[in-house]
Write a protein that holds these residues in place. Structure first.
Motif, PDB file in Angstrom:
ATOM      1  N   ASN A  99     -35.131 -17.362-118.508  1.00  0.00           N
ATOM      2  CA  ASN A  99     -36.058 -17.442-119.639  1.00  0.00           C
ATOM      3  C   ASN A  99     -35.459 -16.703-120.825  1.00  0.00           C
ATOM      4  N   TYR A 101     -36.304 -14.988-124.745  1.00  0.00           N
ATOM      5  CA  TYR A 101     -37.413 -14.440-125.526  1.00  0.00           C
ATOM      6  C   TYR A 101     -36.904 -13.961-126.891  1.00  0.00           C
ATOM      7  N   THR A 111     -39.480  -7.257-120.360  1.00  0.00           N
ATOM      8  CA  THR A 111     -39.948  -8.559-120.832  1.00  0.00           C
ATOM      9  C   THR A 111     -41.443  -8.743-120.557  1.00  0.00           C
ATOM     10  N   LEU A 114     -43.911 -10.758-122.910  1.00  0.00           N
ATOM     11  CA  LEU A 114     -43.164 -11.675-123.766  1.00  0.00           C
ATOM     12  C   LEU A 114     -43.345 -13.112-123.290  1.00  0.00           C
ATOM     13  N   THR A 115     -43.252 -14.043-124.232  1.00  0.00           N
ATOM     14  CA  THR A 115     -43.392 -15.468-123.928  1.00  0.00           C
ATOM     15  C   THR A 115     -42.128 -16.188-124.372  1.00  0.00           C
ATOM     16  N   PRO A 116     -41.602 -17.073-123.521  1.00  0.00           N
ATOM     17  CA  PRO A 116     -40.372 -17.803-123.896  1.00  0.00           C
ATOM     18  C   PRO A 116     -40.651 -18.883-124.935  1.00  0.00           C
TER      19      PRO A 116
END
Length: 539
Positions: A99, A101, A111, A114-116
């Motif tokens: 992933n 970010y 992470t 966090l959102t990809p």
């Protein structure tokens, strides 16, 4: 007695043989036991080695799988991110989950939360976290941090693409549009600007015989009490010789100055008499309040005191985006790096011949990196320095860069980039735009041309610390600097479009016209160079 004696002797002989046989049996048993122990130890060691090798192979394959996941994401966003799905990747063979970010710092590790999602134009870095799994179930997680690049496909360059202080037009003749992002601009006596002038936050003032062959766009006032200055049309750029400002205009007729185009001001316009001269404005005079025009000293077109607010073309917002500071150092994607020999930087006498020998020692591009050195770069490139290839020289952020092009030559159309590394790639100004960071205590770099520079050589000088020096011979290229308040010249400087694949898309010279960048507002976003990679605990 004799019989007893004989029986005792026989018994003794029988007993002695039995003891010897017992001793031998004990010895054999001991040897067998030792041999068994050795065999068992060897077998255990072999089994341990086999098991360890299997574990190591599994762990190694897990690491390789993690890097494969990293590379998969890199390939998906190398030239931009079209959708959030491009920020993730997974595979069953090799087995990985990766992933990516958007992050603000290259030191971020967690992470959590966090959102990809795809980076934006304001993203500084992209963190790729990839977990690989080996055949035995071993898992390895790595994090790789890359710079994220966002810039217009073509941006304006020139002597004042970015400035933080007041600037004087110290070049006797400059060709190319001039964009002053911060501070005030003034034209010294007899200075000539062959192009449009954009002053995005400051004032414009003109001295005796100053000539601007193009339009003036200023956020603040435009004025002159000096004589014989001119603002004229420029067929090369399509400029009419207009003056546009978000503030006021104040001119004297001293020495018969002239403006070929119109004047448009958000505030008051004062055109007053002075020195017995008679001045002209070829176009209209428009302001939000009634203009003060001495008609005995000024001839103008139609005047209006209730006009609309001036319109900047291109808009100021675009100009601010397009001219934001470009952070450059040795990780900016220059390509193959050649470390410089730090021992040669003792002085100009040792550094100059060293660099001279390298710039003409091949045809493939050379990136000479001195950022590992602790001394300033002080070089004088005479006619012996004949470039046979494009060259980039990178200087440490904490040192000075002192360069004199004293007759530098080139065997063809080549580029010479002189780059003083920015000390921080994350510093921003109050408006959130990247800003230059000088790492040597704000000591100006020095650039000069003391002898004729080859006409087919383009030179770019990049300095977050500002420039001083003297240019007495003409040259073409780019001066990209934080501050050239102390920069003086007595020759012609022609802006030239320059680029270096991976580091600079295109640094142009005009905003409008056929070759201008004002009509090309495409924002190019892509993955930059990798800054760091680390192994982290598995999530």
């Amino acid at each position: 007695m004799l019989v007893i004696k004989r029986r005792l002797q026989a018994w003794a002989r029988r007993t002695a043989g039995s003891e010897e046989r017992g001793a031998i049996l004990v010895a054999v048993v001991v040897v067998m036991l030792v041999g068994f122990i050795i065999a068992a130890t060897v077998a255990a060691a072999v089994m341990f080695t086999i098991s360890a090798n299997a574990d190591n192979r599994s762990s190694t394959q897990a690491f390789i799988a993690a890097e494969s996941g990293r590379d998969a994401v890199v390939s998906q966003i190398a030239d931009g991110c079209a959708s959030d799905s491009r920020m993730t990747a997974s595979s069953a063979s090799p087995e990985y989950v990766a992933n990516a970010y958007p992050v603000a710092s290259d030191g971020q590790i967690s992470t959590t939360g966090l959102t990809p999602t795809c980076p934006t134009a304001d993203t500084a870095y992209v963190l790729i976290e990839s977990t690989g799994t080996g055949p035995n179930g071993d898992r390895t997680t790595i994090q790789a941090v890359y710079r994220w690049s966002a810039s217009f496909s073509s941006v304006p360059g020139g002597v004042v693409t970015y400035f933080s202080g007041n600037v004087s037009q110290g070049v006797s003749h400059y060709t190319g549009d001039m964009v002053l992002r911060n501070g005030n601009w003034s034209c010294t006596v007899d200075g000539t600007l062959d192009g449009d002038l954009y002053v995005l936050s400051g004032t414009v003032s003109m001295s005796n015989n100053c000539t601007i062959k193009g339009d003036i766009w200023a956020a603040k006032s435009v004025s002159s009490n000096s004589s014989s200055w001119k603002v004229s049309a420029n067929p090369r750029t399509g400029a009419h010789g207009d003056i546009t400002t978000n503030s006021f205009v104040n001119f004297s007729s001293n020495g018969n100055p002239s403006i070929d185009g119109r004047i448009s001001a958000k505030e008051r316009i004062d055109l007053v008499a002075g020195g017995g001269g008679h001045a002209t404005v070829g176009g209209t005079v428009t302001s939000s309040v009634a203009a003060n025009v001495d008609t005995t000293a000024w001839t103008t077109g139609t005047r209006s005191g209730s006009g609309p607010a001036p319109t900047f073309i291109p808009p100021l917002d675009w100009l601010l985006q397009a001219t934001k500071w470009l952070d450059l150092n040795n990780t900016s994607g220059w390509g193959t790096i050649t470390p410089g020999d730090c021992s040669k930087l003792q002085n100009s006498g040792t550094a100059s011949p060293y660099v001279t020998g390298l710039v003409g020692a091949g045809t493939t591009p050379l990136v000479l990196d001195f950022t590992g050195c602790t001394k300033a770069l002080d070089i004088k490139l005479t006619s012996s320095a004949k470039l046979t290839r494009d060259v980039t020289i990178i200087v440490p952020p904490g040192q000075r860069m002192l360069v004199d092009l004293a007759g530098t030559t080139s065997d063809g159309a080549h580029q010479l980039f002189l780059v003083h590394s920015d000390a921080s790639l994350t510093d921003v100004d109050a408006d959130g735009f990247p800003k230059p960071t000088c790492g040597n205590g704000n000591q100006n770099d020095s650039f000069g041309t003391s002898a004729v520079v080859s006409s087919n050589l383009k030179v770019m000088v990049y300095s977050p610390c500002g420039l001083t020096g003297t240019v007495t011979a003409s040259f073409s290229g780019q001066l990209y600097s934080n501050d050239t308040t102390n920069f003086h010249a007595g020759s012609s400087y022609t802006c030239a479009t320059m680029s270096w694949p991976g580091a600079l898309e295109k640094l142009g010279c005009t905003i409008k016209g056929d070759d201008g960048v004002g009509g090309d507002t495409t924002l190019v976003q892509k993955l930059g160079a990798r800054v760091v990679q680390r192994e982290v605990p598995n999530p």
